[in-house]
Design a protein around this motif. Structure first.
Motif, PDB file in Angstrom:
ATOM      1  N   PRO A 158       0.799  -1.227   0.000  1.00  0.00           N
ATOM      2  CA  PRO A 158       0.000   0.000   0.000  1.00  0.00           C
ATOM      3  C   PRO A 158       0.836   1.283   0.000  1.00  0.00           C
ATOM      4  O   PRO A 158       0.489   2.245  -0.709  1.00  0.00           O
ATOM      5  N   LEU A 159       1.934   1.317   0.755  1.00  0.00           N
ATOM      6  CA  LEU A 159       2.758   2.533   0.769  1.00  0.00           C
ATOM      7  C   LEU A 159       3.392   2.778  -0.592  1.00  0.00           C
ATOM      8  O   LEU A 159       3.438   3.924  -1.065  1.00  0.00           O
ATOM      9  N   HIS A 160       3.893   1.731  -1.241  1.00  0.00           N
ATOM     10  CA  HIS A 160       4.451   1.892  -2.588  1.00  0.00           C
ATOM     11  C   HIS A 160       3.392   2.459  -3.535  1.00  0.00           C
ATOM     12  O   HIS A 160       3.665   3.354  -4.334  1.00  0.00           O
ATOM     13  N   ARG A 161       2.188   1.905  -3.445  1.00  0.00           N
ATOM     14  CA  ARG A 161       1.114   2.333  -4.334  1.00  0.00           C
ATOM     15  C   ARG A 161       0.779   3.809  -4.093  1.00  0.00           C
ATOM     16  O   ARG A 161       0.587   4.575  -5.044  1.00  0.00           O
ATOM     17  N   ALA A 162       0.686   4.201  -2.834  1.00  0.00           N
ATOM     18  CA  ALA A 162       0.381   5.598  -2.517  1.00  0.00           C
ATOM     19  C   ALA A 162       1.451   6.527  -3.089  1.00  0.00           C
ATOM     20  O   ALA A 162       1.130   7.597  -3.633  1.00  0.00           O
ATOM     21  N   ILE A 163       2.710   6.115  -3.010  1.00  0.00           N
ATOM     22  CA  ILE A 163       3.796   6.947  -3.537  1.00  0.00           C
ATOM     23  C   ILE A 163       3.768   6.972  -5.057  1.00  0.00           C
ATOM     24  O   ILE A 163       3.937   8.030  -5.678  1.00  0.00           O
ATOM     25  N   GLU A 164       3.528   5.827  -5.655  1.00  0.00           N
ATOM     26  CA  GLU A 164       3.431   5.762  -7.125  1.00  0.00           C
ATOM     27  C   GLU A 164       2.375   6.742  -7.634  1.00  0.00           C
ATOM     28  O   GLU A 164       2.531   7.361  -8.682  1.00  0.00           O
ATOM     29  N   GLN A 165       1.288   6.876  -6.889  1.00  0.00           N
ATOM     30  CA  GLN A 165       0.175   7.727  -7.310  1.00  0.00           C
ATOM     31  C   GLN A 165       0.288   9.157  -6.763  1.00  0.00           C
ATOM     32  O   GLN A 165      -0.596   9.978  -6.992  1.00  0.00           O
ATOM     33  N   GLY A 166       1.378   9.440  -6.048  1.00  0.00           N
ATOM     34  CA  GLY A 166       1.611  10.789  -5.556  1.00  0.00           C
ATOM     35  C   GLY A 166       0.640  11.247  -4.488  1.00  0.00           C
ATOM     36  O   GLY A 166       0.347  12.438  -4.380  1.00  0.00           O
ATOM     37  N   ARG A 167       0.185  10.331  -3.652  1.00  0.00           N
ATOM     38  CA  ARG A 167      -0.837  10.655  -2.648  1.00  0.00           C
ATOM     39  C   ARG A 167      -0.182  10.861  -1.289  1.00  0.00           C
ATOM     40  O   ARG A 167       0.016   9.910  -0.522  1.00  0.00           O
ATOM     41  N   LEU A 168       0.119  12.099  -0.988  1.00  0.00           N
ATOM     42  CA  LEU A 168       0.812  12.443   0.258  1.00  0.00           C
ATOM     43  C   LEU A 168      -0.031  12.113   1.478  1.00  0.00           C
ATOM     44  O   LEU A 168       0.474  11.543   2.452  1.00  0.00           O
TER      45      LEU A 168
END
Length: 214
Positions: A158-168
């Protein structure tokens, strides 16, 4: 023979008794009744045969509307009256997913008790892809066994995905929930390395604040 007045009284009494228990027809459309939590109007719709498994013009079913609005009592009444727990709305969400997408965990708990199918890990991955960052929904799923550090079919936690999508905001919520901030993805990239590749300064600062390594 009875006097005419008495006969009229008996007739009126008989007509009144014959109508007992029959509610008036609804005066508010079903979606509106569900959205505002009007249980009386909902029960009128149920009595008079309104189809509760028919989507509205937006592709949303009454149970989805109730889940979105957090109407626990209304949602329970719909389920008990035959609303489909597995129906998918215009966003391809089930009522349970709709409830969790909007952070309505009391509705979600009721739906699970009533038999709604739940795969906590799959639901977590789905909500993360949709950008959900609400603490209540994440807690709901982790209490039921979802792992915040598990890798999905793309090899991303989940953290990788959030970063990939630029969701701070989502990344912040996950970090505060205790994820492994240095967990590599399937390709061996750490969260900080992904953020640096994407040039996401805010997320880079956040990760370093919490001790991330490249």
């Amino acid at each position: 023979m009875y006097p005419l007045g008495l006969l009229l009284l008996l007739l009126l009494t008989s007509l009144g008794l014959s109508g007992c228990g029959e509610p008036a027809r609804p005066t508010v459309n079903l979606d509106r009744a569900v959205d505002i939590g009007d249980l009386d109007q909902l029960r009128r719709h149920l009595y008079w045969g309104t189809d509760i498994n028919r989507p509205n013009t937006d592709g949303n079913y009454p149970l989805h509307v109730a889940a979105n609005a957090g109407r626990v009592t209304i949602a329970r009444e719909l389920v008990r009256s035959g609303a489909h727990l597995d129906a998918r709305d215009s966003s391809d969400r089930t009522p349970l997913e709709t409830a969790l997408y909007h952070g309505r965990t009391r509705v979600a708990e009721m739906l699970v008790r009533q038999g709604a199918a739940l795969d906590p890990q799959a639901m977590l991955f789905s909500l993360i892809r949709q950008g959900v960052s609400g603490r209540d929904s994440l807690d709901f799923l982790t209490r039921r066994g979802a792992d915040l550090d598990a890798l999905d079919e793309d090899g991303l936690a989940p953290l990788h995905r959030a970063i990939e999508q630029g969701r701070l905001e989502q990344a912040t919520r996950l970090i505060r929930a205790g994820v492994d901030i240095n967990l590599p993805d399937r390709e061996g990239r750490t969260p900080l390395a992904i953020a640096q590749t994407k040039g996401q300064r805010g997320i880079i600062a956040l990760l370093k604040q919490y001790g991330a390594r490249s």
